[in-house]
Scaffold this motif. Sequence first.
Motif, short mmCIF file in Angstrom:
data_model
loop_
_atom_site.label_atom_id
_atom_site.label_comp_id
_atom_site.label_asym_id
_atom_site.label_seq_id
_atom_site.Cartn_x
_atom_site.Cartn_y
_atom_site.Cartn_z
N GLN A 181 -1.93 -6.65 -5.08
CA GLN A 181 -1.82 -8.18 -4.92
C GLN A 181 -1.27 -8.79 -5.64
OE1 GLN A 181 -2.64 -9.60 -1.28
NE2 GLN A 181 -0.77 -11.29 -2.10
N ASP A 182 -0.62 -9.34 -5.44
CA ASP A 182 0.91 -10.39 -6.64
C ASP A 182 1.65 -9.28 -7.88
OD1 ASP A 182 -0.37 -12.68 -6.01
OD2 ASP A 182 -2.17 -12.79 -7.35
N GLU A 183 1.30 -7.70 -8.09
CA GLU A 183 1.90 -7.06 -8.65
C GLU A 183 3.75 -6.33 -7.96
OE1 GLU A 183 -0.86 -3.85 -9.82
OE2 GLU A 183 -0.41 -3.19 -8.22
N VAL A 184 3.98 -7.21 -7.42
CA VAL A 184 5.17 -7.32 -6.51
C VAL A 184 5.86 -8.97 -5.92
CG1 VAL A 184 7.05 -6.29 -4.74
CG2 VAL A 184 4.97 -5.12 -5.05
N GLY A 185 7.40 -9.30 -7.37
CA GLY A 185 7.85 -10.32 -7.26
C GLY A 185 7.58 -10.89 -5.89
N ASP A 186 8.26 -11.74 -5.29
CA ASP A 186 9.11 -12.68 -3.81
C ASP A 186 10.26 -12.67 -3.75
OD1 ASP A 186 9.16 -14.66 -5.23
OD2 ASP A 186 7.76 -16.17 -3.36
N SER A 187 11.13 -12.14 -5.10
CA SER A 187 12.63 -12.29 -5.20
C SER A 187 12.95 -11.23 -4.63
CB SER A 187 13.18 -13.33 -6.38
OG SER A 187 12.62 -11.74 -7.46
N LEU A 188 14.67 -11.59 -3.95
CA LEU A 188 15.68 -10.29 -3.69
C LEU A 188 15.80 -8.91 -4.84
CD1 LEU A 188 17.03 -9.51 -1.46
CD2 LEU A 188 19.22 -10.76 -2.13
N GLY A 189 15.80 -10.44 -5.86
CA GLY A 189 15.72 -9.63 -7.58
C GLY A 189 15.14 -8.05 -7.46
N GLU A 190 13.98 -8.94 -7.38
CA GLU A 190 12.72 -7.80 -7.47
C GLU A 190 12.37 -6.98 -7.04
OE1 GLU A 190 9.10 -7.25 -9.31
OE2 GLU A 190 10.60 -8.07 -9.19
N ARG A 207 15.44 5.55 -1.20
CA ARG A 207 14.33 5.73 -2.18
C ARG A 207 13.98 4.09 -2.65
NH1 ARG A 207 16.99 10.45 -5.39
NH2 ARG A 207 19.24 9.06 -4.75
N MET A 208 12.26 3.82 -2.82
CA MET A 208 11.91 2.69 -3.17
C MET A 208 10.66 3.84 -4.11
SD MET A 208 12.81 0.17 -1.78
CE MET A 208 11.51 -1.01 -1.82
N ARG A 209 11.10 2.44 -6.05
CA ARG A 209 10.03 3.26 -6.46
C ARG A 209 8.11 2.74 -6.42
NH1 ARG A 209 12.21 -0.01 -10.33
NH2 ARG A 209 10.64 -0.86 -10.92
N CYS A 210 7.68 4.04 -6.47
CA CYS A 210 6.59 3.24 -6.53
C CYS A 210 5.44 3.15 -7.67
CB CYS A 210 5.76 4.61 -6.20
SG CYS A 210 6.04 5.70 -4.68
N LYS A 211 4.54 2.05 -7.46
CA LYS A 211 4.32 2.32 -8.99
C LYS A 211 3.62 2.81 -10.10
CE LYS A 211 -0.66 -0.55 -10.21
NZ LYS A 211 -2.12 -1.66 -10.29
N ASP A 212 3.16 3.97 -10.11
CA ASP A 212 3.16 5.37 -10.78
C ASP A 212 4.62 5.74 -11.38
OD1 ASP A 212 4.12 6.28 -8.57
OD2 ASP A 212 2.15 7.92 -8.19
N GLY A 213 5.66 5.17 -10.87
CA GLY A 213 7.04 5.02 -11.07
C GLY A 213 8.20 6.47 -10.12
N ASP A 273 0.86 -1.12 0.01
CA ASP A 273 -0.19 0.17 0.32
C ASP A 273 0.63 1.04 -0.11
OD1 ASP A 273 -2.54 -1.02 -0.03
OD2 ASP A 273 -2.65 -0.92 2.15
N MET A 274 1.67 0.99 0.52
CA MET A 274 2.75 2.23 0.92
C MET A 274 3.23 2.96 -0.21
SD MET A 274 6.28 2.72 2.95
CE MET A 274 5.59 1.72 4.77
N PHE A 275 3.43 1.84 -1.73
CA PHE A 275 4.21 2.18 -2.90
C PHE A 275 3.35 2.24 -3.89
CE2 PHE A 275 7.22 0.34 0.11
CZ PHE A 275 8.34 1.57 0.43
N GLY A 276 1.52 1.92 -3.69
CA GLY A 276 0.44 1.51 -4.92
C GLY A 276 0.64 -0.02 -5.34
N TYR A 277 0.68 -0.23 -5.16
CA TYR A 277 0.93 -1.92 -5.58
C TYR A 277 -0.49 -2.69 -5.00
CZ TYR A 277 5.60 -0.53 -7.49
OH TYR A 277 6.42 -0.45 -7.54
#
Length: 255
Positions: free
Chosen positions: A56-65, A98-104, A50-54
């Motif tokens: 369910q399932d819009e964020v992968g579960d790998s460390l690389g993601e 800084r972390m990227r949000c869904k809107d960029g 929610d903090m970044f606008g994502y």
Amino acid sequence: MTDRRPDETGARALAISEGDWAAVLEGSGMGLWEWDATTNRVLVSDGWKDMFGYVQDEVGDSLGEWSSLVHPDDRPRVLADLQRHCCGETLMFSTEHRMRCKDGSYKWVHDRGKISSRTPDGKPLLLRGFQGDITARKQEEEDRLKRETLLSLVLHTGPGCIKRVASDGTLLQMNPAGLCMIELDEEEAIGGCVFDVITPEHRASFIDMHQAVIKGVSRTLQFEIQGFKGTRRWMETFAVPFLNPVTGHTEHLAV
């Protein structure tokens, strides 16, 4: 003599489960995450998404993601801090980035975590942590830095004499143009009494103006100074009271 029986209610320890702690942190706006170092799988909470606008399932579960969402300029430092914690060099993983949000767009976060379990030979198994949005604080810091930079630019490049004077007349700060007028360098001038450069016939009126400014009244005055090399100059100043936010004292700020 009083017979005091053990109070089972008072003696009972207050146990808070991990789920309860998670609910408290989520309720305070924190996002939770967990990294399984054996599989490189990263799980994040709904509050984190929610903090970044994502959703369910819009964020992968790998460390690389997860690391791909960290701002490119911050990523090397964040991963280095994570590696140091995994190697046991730090008690806690703590970083601002800084972390990227869904809107960029990007949000600043304070990310904190700690390894909760290791293998017998010391390798990390599980790292749990949380992060909070500090974008507003970072924006305030950036705005303050811009104001300070602008003030410094005005102070050091202004053609007129700009100065800060303490209530007792001590010179606290003066720009290069002003130092040139009183014919001293900064090291010689700061800490001296500003009244000393006012010619005797104008010193009393300058002190009266200074005292009024310290009491909270803005004043304008024309007067004459004599530099430390003997040069005399007529000056016109506009002085205002300035409440120093660091010391809490009122100063004379003039241009």
